[in-house]
Scaffold this active site. Structure first.
Site, PDB file in Angstrom:
ATOM      1  N   LYS B  62       0.852  -1.195   0.000  1.00  0.00           N
ATOM      2  CA  LYS B  62       0.000   0.000   0.000  1.00  0.00           C
ATOM      3  C   LYS B  62       0.887   1.245   0.000  1.00  0.00           C
ATOM      4  CE  LYS B  62      -3.959   1.943   2.548  1.00  0.00           C
ATOM      5  NZ  LYS B  62      -4.825   1.786   3.746  1.00  0.00           N
ATOM      6  N   SER B 137      -9.680   1.801   2.772  1.00  0.00           N
ATOM      7  CA  SER B 137      -8.807   2.577   1.903  1.00  0.00           C
ATOM      8  C   SER B 137      -7.735   1.738   1.198  1.00  0.00           C
ATOM      9  CB  SER B 137      -8.111   3.670   2.726  1.00  0.00           C
ATOM     10  OG  SER B 137      -7.251   3.106   3.692  1.00  0.00           O
ATOM     11  N   SER B 161      -9.773  -0.353   7.026  1.00  0.00           N
ATOM     12  CA  SER B 161      -9.205  -0.177   5.686  1.00  0.00           C
ATOM     13  C   SER B 161      -8.581  -1.418   5.052  1.00  0.00           C
ATOM     14  CB  SER B 161      -8.163   0.942   5.700  1.00  0.00           C
ATOM     15  OG  SER B 161      -8.813   2.186   5.730  1.00  0.00           O
TER      16      SER B 161
END
Lengths: 477, 477
Positions: B62, B137, B161
């Site tokens: 990420k 996210s 997330s």
């Protein structure tokens, strides 16, 4: 007019090996700009702080020495403001409120001004990180068209020591700062002779005027100058019928004046919050006790020892302990020469200090090695030189000459050989027969004879021995 | 291909360890056009450590986890050009086990968002159905796995997330116990809630990646040093589950997410079918109600936004990142205002709300109360976990939302937030296990257990994957 002064002193814990929250060296001075840095002290995204445990120990030492109450729940707060010296947009500091507390509360320092003792109260002590150093290419913020930022200093451990507004004169402030400096030196947490290692914000109010804050003054000398200037300025305004408004001013160290902050600085909201990256840490009782046991002799105890065991006068004892270097120097000279007390202390305080710049005090041992001064003391003790000669030798020692060299070059050395002196006394008495006759009516005649003898020895004769011989001869005749 | 199978095949000498990254870049470039998964691709690198735990396994990271010399943007214009100088601890650990970081995945800007739509680089599409959001996210990491590009990836989970995108793309995701995975190198959003965690297409791979990244780190003072050793997870990642794990397993079925007014009945009904299966396999399921769970999103917003306003104070384009204007006449207020306009709307909203909450006078009203409510929620969840092995909820109680969903409609997001954020607020581990995968309504289960008990979650997870969901096959070790 009544003057009230309170201080917020920031001192760097220069004896630490590393910065407060990372493993960069705490010794940042003299390094090329931006070479003593890492992701943590640059506040790079993703980096996290971790507490330097030695900094906590140093802070405990200081709190104990200042008789302050340590809050054993150690917590950190973020103080937010936007300024280029602050890479994270907040400073990790400590705070009283919002679920966290200041490092230590209360305490005091005793000072002496003109022989009068006074207690200056401490409000709180905090540990925090030093911001980066901003360099103005012209030396002045207003005329510089750009700035340079050196992050080598960013993250250095600072102690913030805040006093109550207990000081009433610049002299008291000086005495306070000197005492604080000496305590920190005795604790061996800071070497405050390093540039920028002691900085202060000063709050001053005069008469009925509002409190004026003078920010970020570096070094003891400038702090004192700034206060003198600001007090005089405020008195002047008040005497001319003006009013003193509450404001923030800055110290211009080149022009030696305070100036109003360029933009009106409003009461800033720092949006304090506990730092979630640094979990609460309970300082164990054992750690505090361990530190307490290792506390060294502090200036006040040292002065008492000088007075009680060395027989020093109170005045000299307190002057000596106002600087650790000075007190150490005295003790070294006393030890090397085997002579202690006011004779040695006086030679250091009244004579040697007169030739050394106060800024160089911490270098006193390098300027005149204690071995050299000890030799002077020994010569004095053996009557090989007079006190007058000793005093004359001091500036030469400061210039780097050695005691033996000086004595040889100047042709000094005291004549203490009785036979030699007796011969000269006999000669003088023979040359001045009428004085001998006057002697019963005029006691000053003895002094006259001694003076004549001294003259004949080229001032090298030991006056004490000469006086003895003269008295003996007169009695005999 | 499961990474564990691949690794076992290498061990047996059946295939070469560069097989999985061969032609990887070409595959990514072809697929990425469809889903917008990667923000930055790494140069293909065969120079990984051989014969280690993850040798040759392509892993996506990420884009809020820093990678040395590989651009890390947090999907923000602010960091569009930011190339970190260091690796996050988790990245270091992956690399030292031979894992190959293949690229940085798309996400909501600074991890703020639930749909993956606040990215400066545009939204990521759901590989199960490109008109739907993959959830945020960690949208790109989920899509990278779900699309079959990589077997495993790193995500971060502040309020769901990792788990929401896992639930919506039909993969596995774990939010570890707070303090079990180092956050050093994770760009902070809300420090006391953020955790890095593994995401994978197989529960075995999930456990393997977790075993590699987990554990105490001296660089993160919030990590814990007394935990199940990583060797246990690494060993069990290559083992089938305990066949008796489901027998008498005490499961607390959390009522609130099932009866939430915005919950989707079809999703809830299908989820309940699987709960019945758990019972059929021997689990003892009882419904529990914790009304405070419905307030969890509000508690979360206050804490997370406050932390965000503090953590994002560092972005100004001064030391790194994008700079729009230089400072003029040392007017720093103007400098910060202009450069900080680069944040997206959602980020600005959270910074503003957080700054407001931390302002003088409001802290007690909001932040302090949120902290107290958080402590209460912690107690209530732990009371339940004292009686039950796990708390169960759907991974999501609504189906994936369309990409054009109006994110300012908070109610539907509230429905999922409440079941997700409770694990972050209480610091508990939570795993999402897919139960069935479909183009419109993937179904999954979330299991929450006591702190430091990830080992139980993996055992149950493997059992469900093999025998209840039948999405996986047993290992042939």
């Amino acid at each position: 007019m009544n003057i009230k002064i309170g201080l917020e002193v920031h001192v760097q814990l220069t004896s630490l090996k590393t910065k407060l929250f990372c493993s960069c060296s705490a010794d940042y001075r003299g390094k090329p700009p931006n070479t003593n840095i890492c992701p943590v002290c640059l506040g790079m995204p993703g980096s996290l702080p971790r507490v330097n445990k030695e900094a906590i120990k140093s802070a405990i030492k200081v709190a104990l020495a200042l008789n302050s109450n340590i809050n054993q729940v150690l917590a950190w707060a973020r103080k937010h403001y936007f300024y280029p010296d602050l890479p994270k947009g907040y400073q990790i500091s400590q705070y009283d409120g919002k679920g966290v507390a200041t490092f230590a509360k209360g305490g005091y320092i005793n000072i002496r001004v003109n022989g009068k003792k006074k207690k200056i109260k401490i409000r709180r002590i905090n540990i925090e990180e030093d911001p980066a150093r901003i360099v103005y290419p012209t030396g002045d913020a207003e005329t510089s068209s750009y700035i340079l930022i050196d992050y080598n200093r960013s993250g250095i451990a600072l102690l913030e020591i805040v006093t109550e507004p207990d000081m009433n004169s610049p002299e008291e402030v000086r005495a306070f700062l000197e005492k604080l400096r000496s305590i920190l030196e005795h604790l061996e947490v800071s070497d405050l002779s390093l540039e920028g290692s002691m900085r202060a914000d000063v709050n001053i109010s005069v008469g009925d005027g509002e409190r004026v804050e003078v920010k970020n003054i570096s070094g003891l000398k400038d702090i004192e100058q700034a206060i003198r200037y600001e007090v005089a300025r405020q008195i002047d305004v008040l005497e001319k019928g003006g009013r003193i408004e509450r404001e923030t001013r800055h110290w211009d160290s080149t022009r030696k004046i305070t100036k109003p902050a360029r933009v009106k600085e409003y009461e800033e909201d720092y949006r304090y919050m506990p730092d979630p990256n640094l979990p609460f840490y309970i300082i164990p009782d054992e750690l505090i006790e361990e530190v307490r046991k290792t506390l060294p002799e502090l200036p006040e105890e040292r002065a008492a020892r000088f007075i009680n065991q060395h027989g020093l006068s109170e005045y000299l004892a307190h002057v000596l302990v106002s600087s650790k270097a000075l007190a150490d120097y005295y003790e070294k000279v006393a030890e090397l020469s085997g002579v202690k007390g006011d004779k040695v202390a006086g030679l250091i305080v009244t004579d040697l200090l007169g030739w050394i710049d106060s800024e160089d005090l911490s270098n006193i041992s390098r300027i005149v090695p204690p071995e050299d001064l000890a030799e002077v003391v020994k010569l004095l003790e053996k009557n090989e030189i007079t006190i007058k000669m000793a005093k004359e030798m001091i500036p030469l020692l400061v210039r780097g000459e050695k005691p033996r060299q000086i004595i040889e070059r100047m042709g000094w050395s005291v004549i203490r050989n009785r036979a030699v002196l007796e011969k000269i006394v006999d000669d003088v008495l023979k040359e001045n027969p009428q004085v001998l006759k006057d002697i019963e009516r005029n006691p000053r005649a003895v002094q006259f004879i001694i003076g004549k003898v001294l003259e004949k020895t080229g001032k090298k004769g030991d006056p004490k021995i000469i006086a003895e011989i003269v008295r003996e001869k007169i009695r005999l005749s | 291909m499961r990474a564990v199978d691949f690794l076992l095949s290498i061990k047996r000498g059946e295939i070469d360890d560069v097989k999985l990254i061969e032609g990887f870049r070409e595959r990514v470039i072809a697929e990425d056009e469809k889903y917008n998964i990667f923000i930055t691709l790494a140069e293909p690198d065969e120079a990984f450590h051989r014969k280690r735990l993850l040798s040759g396994v392509p892993i996506a990271v990420k884009d809020n986890i820093v990678t040395k010399n590989l651009r890390t943007t947090c999907a923000s214009q602010v960091l569009e050009n930011f190339v970190p100088s260091y690796d996050a601890t988790v990245v270091e650990r992956i690399k030292s086990e031979g894992g190959v970081i293949v690229g940085k995945t798309n996400m909501d800007e600074f991890a703020m968002g639930a749909l993956g739509t606040t990215s400066y680089f545009g939204p990521t599409r759901n590989p199960l159905n490109p008109s739907l959001s993959p959830g945020g996210s960690s949208s790109g990491s989920a899509a990278a796995i779900s699309s079959g590009l990589v077997p495993m990836a790193l995500g971060s989970d502040t309020g769901g997330s990792i788990r929401l995108p896992a639930a919506w793309t039909g993969i596995y995701g774990l939010k570890p116990t707070y303090g079990l995975v180092s956050r050093y190198g994770l760009v902070s959003y809300s420090d006391s809630l953020d955790q890095i965690g593994p995401m994978a297409s197989s529960i075995f791979d999930l456990e393997l990646l977790f075993g590699v990244i987990m554990g105490w780190d001296e660089k993160d003072p919030t990590t814990y040093d007394k935990h199940v050793p990583s060797e246990v997870f690494i060993k069990r990642a290559f083992m089938n589950p305990d066949p008796h794990i489901m027998r008498n397993l005490r499961v607390a079925l959390l009522k609130e997410p099932l009866v939430h007014e915005d919950a989707d009945q079809k999703v809830v009904d299908r989820f309940m079918d699987y709960v019945s299966e758990l019972e059929a396999y021997g689990a003892v399921v009882e419904e529990v109600s914790i009304p405070l769970v419905n307030k969890a999103p509000q508690i979360y917003y206050v804490i997370a936004f406050s932390d965000a306003s503090s953590n994002l104070a560092r972005y100004s384009g001064l030391l790194y990142g994008k700079r729009v204007v230089d400072v003029i006449d040392t007017d720093w207020d103007e400098y910060y205002m202009r450069n900080r306009k680069l944040f997206g709307w959602e980020v600005k909203r959270r910074i503003l709300l957080g700054s407001f909450i931390l302002s003088a006078g409001y802290y007690e009203m909001y932040y302090d109360r949120a902290l107290r409510a958080r402590a209460k929620l912690y107690d209530e969840l732990n009371k339940v976990l004292a009686k039950y092995d796990v708390i169960a909820t759907p991974g999501s109680n609504i189906p994936p939302l369309p990409l054009d969903f109006d994110a300012s409609d908070l109610s539907r997001l509230n429905a999922i937030d409440s079941l997700l954020v409770i694990a972050n607020l209480a610091g508990l581990p939570a795993i999402v296990i897919p139960l069935e995968v479909s183009t419109n309504t993937p179904i999954s289960i979330q299991l929450i257990s006591q702190k430091w008990s990830e080992d139980i979650l993996f055992e149950i997870g493997k059992y469900i994957a093999l025998y209840i969901s039948k999405l996986e096959r047993e290992l042939e070790a």
